[in-house]
Design a protein around this motif. Sequence first.
Motif, short mmCIF file in Angstrom:
data_model
loop_
_atom_site.label_atom_id
_atom_site.label_comp_id
_atom_site.label_asym_id
_atom_site.label_seq_id
_atom_site.Cartn_x
_atom_site.Cartn_y
_atom_site.Cartn_z
N ASN A 35 0.81 -1.22 0.00
CA ASN A 35 0.00 0.00 0.00
C ASN A 35 0.84 1.27 0.00
OD1 ASN A 35 -2.52 -1.37 0.01
ND2 ASN A 35 -2.22 -1.77 2.19
N GLY A 36 2.10 1.17 -0.41
CA GLY A 36 2.95 2.36 -0.48
C GLY A 36 3.28 2.94 0.88
N ALA A 37 3.28 2.10 1.93
CA ALA A 37 3.49 2.57 3.30
C ALA A 37 4.95 2.81 3.65
CB ALA A 37 2.89 1.55 4.28
N GLY A 38 5.87 2.51 2.75
CA GLY A 38 7.29 2.66 3.02
C GLY A 38 7.85 1.36 3.57
N ALA A 39 9.11 1.09 3.27
CA ALA A 39 9.73 -0.15 3.73
C ALA A 39 11.24 -0.02 3.68
CB ALA A 39 9.29 -1.31 2.84
N SER A 40 11.90 -0.49 4.72
CA SER A 40 13.37 -0.58 4.76
C SER A 40 14.07 0.70 4.32
CB SER A 40 13.84 -1.75 3.90
OG SER A 40 13.27 -2.95 4.35
N GLY A 41 13.63 1.82 4.83
CA GLY A 41 14.26 3.09 4.50
C GLY A 41 13.77 3.73 3.21
N VAL A 42 12.92 3.05 2.47
CA VAL A 42 12.34 3.62 1.25
C VAL A 42 11.12 4.44 1.68
CG1 VAL A 42 11.33 3.10 -0.99
CG2 VAL A 42 13.18 1.69 -0.12
N PRO A 43 11.00 5.68 1.22
CA PRO A 43 9.92 6.55 1.68
C PRO A 43 8.52 6.02 1.37
CG PRO A 43 11.50 7.78 0.35
CD PRO A 43 11.87 6.34 0.26
N ALA A 44 7.59 6.39 2.22
CA ALA A 44 6.18 6.07 1.99
C ALA A 44 5.63 6.94 0.88
CB ALA A 44 5.39 6.29 3.28
N LEU A 45 4.72 6.37 0.11
CA LEU A 45 3.98 7.12 -0.92
C LEU A 45 2.56 7.40 -0.46
CD1 LEU A 45 5.08 5.07 -4.07
CD2 LEU A 45 6.09 7.20 -3.18
N GLY A 47 -0.71 8.57 1.14
CA GLY A 47 -1.15 9.79 1.80
C GLY A 47 -0.40 11.05 1.42
N ARG A 48 0.54 10.94 0.51
CA ARG A 48 1.27 12.14 0.07
C ARG A 48 0.44 12.91 -0.93
NH1 ARG A 48 7.56 10.61 -0.28
NH2 ARG A 48 7.75 12.87 -0.42
N ASP A 49 0.70 14.17 -1.04
CA ASP A 49 -0.03 15.04 -1.96
C ASP A 49 0.21 14.59 -3.41
OD1 ASP A 49 -1.46 17.71 -2.42
OD2 ASP A 49 0.37 17.92 -3.63
N ARG A 50 -0.87 14.52 -4.19
CA ARG A 50 -0.79 14.07 -5.57
C ARG A 50 0.20 14.92 -6.37
NH1 ARG A 50 -1.90 15.24 -10.56
NH2 ARG A 50 -2.82 13.73 -11.97
N ALA A 51 0.08 16.24 -6.25
CA ALA A 51 0.96 17.14 -7.00
C ALA A 51 2.43 16.94 -6.61
CB ALA A 51 0.54 18.59 -6.79
N ALA A 86 -0.04 8.43 -8.89
CA ALA A 86 -0.11 9.53 -7.91
C ALA A 86 -1.51 9.65 -7.32
CB ALA A 86 0.33 10.84 -8.57
N ASP A 87 -2.52 9.53 -8.17
CA ASP A 87 -3.91 9.57 -7.69
C ASP A 87 -4.16 8.46 -6.67
OD1 ASP A 87 -4.61 11.72 -9.32
OD2 ASP A 87 -5.47 10.45 -10.88
N HIS A 88 -3.70 7.27 -7.01
CA HIS A 88 -3.90 6.13 -6.13
C HIS A 88 -3.25 6.33 -4.76
CE1 HIS A 88 -4.15 2.09 -4.59
NE2 HIS A 88 -2.84 2.10 -4.44
N PHE A 89 -1.97 6.65 -4.76
CA PHE A 89 -1.24 6.77 -3.49
C PHE A 89 -1.72 7.97 -2.67
CE2 PHE A 89 1.81 4.04 -5.80
CZ PHE A 89 1.76 2.96 -4.93
N ALA A 90 -2.13 9.03 -3.33
CA ALA A 90 -2.63 10.21 -2.60
C ALA A 90 -3.94 9.89 -1.86
CB ALA A 90 -2.82 11.37 -3.56
N ARG A 91 -4.72 8.96 -2.38
CA ARG A 91 -5.99 8.59 -1.74
C ARG A 91 -5.82 7.66 -0.54
NH1 ARG A 91 -7.92 8.03 -7.28
NH2 ARG A 91 -7.45 5.83 -7.14
N LEU A 92 -4.67 7.03 -0.42
CA LEU A 92 -4.45 6.08 0.67
C LEU A 92 -4.13 6.81 1.97
CD1 LEU A 92 -2.24 3.40 -1.12
CD2 LEU A 92 -4.68 3.27 -0.60
N PRO A 93 -4.51 6.22 3.10
CA PRO A 93 -4.14 6.84 4.39
C PRO A 93 -2.65 6.67 4.65
CG PRO A 93 -5.24 4.75 4.75
CD PRO A 93 -5.29 5.01 3.26
N ARG A 94 -2.10 7.61 5.39
CA ARG A 94 -0.68 7.52 5.78
C ARG A 94 -0.46 6.41 6.76
NH1 ARG A 94 3.19 12.00 5.12
NH2 ARG A 94 2.26 13.28 3.54
#
Length: 94
Positions: A35-45, A47-51, A86-94
Amino acid sequence: MTLLAAALAAGLPLGGARAQAPLVAEGCIGCHGPNGAGASGVPALAGRDRAELVALMAAFRANERPATIMGRVARGYTEAEIAAAADHFARLPR
């Protein structure tokens, strides 16, 4: 525009009702975690702003943002695919 391209641009899930993300976003979770939550030092996607996500991909594509692999990855996506992810990840909760 093909049906596949239209579905990707619209952010529609592909591969049946079980799919959680558009096909283009599925490629991101290998490094960015479920779900793009971040893993092993890779940033989460998630809940981030689409733009912001679109701008980051543009910077990676132009080699304006340092990265180990994202420059090469970003150049492999069309504008519509980047927008769908970007649309997908922006819609997900952090």
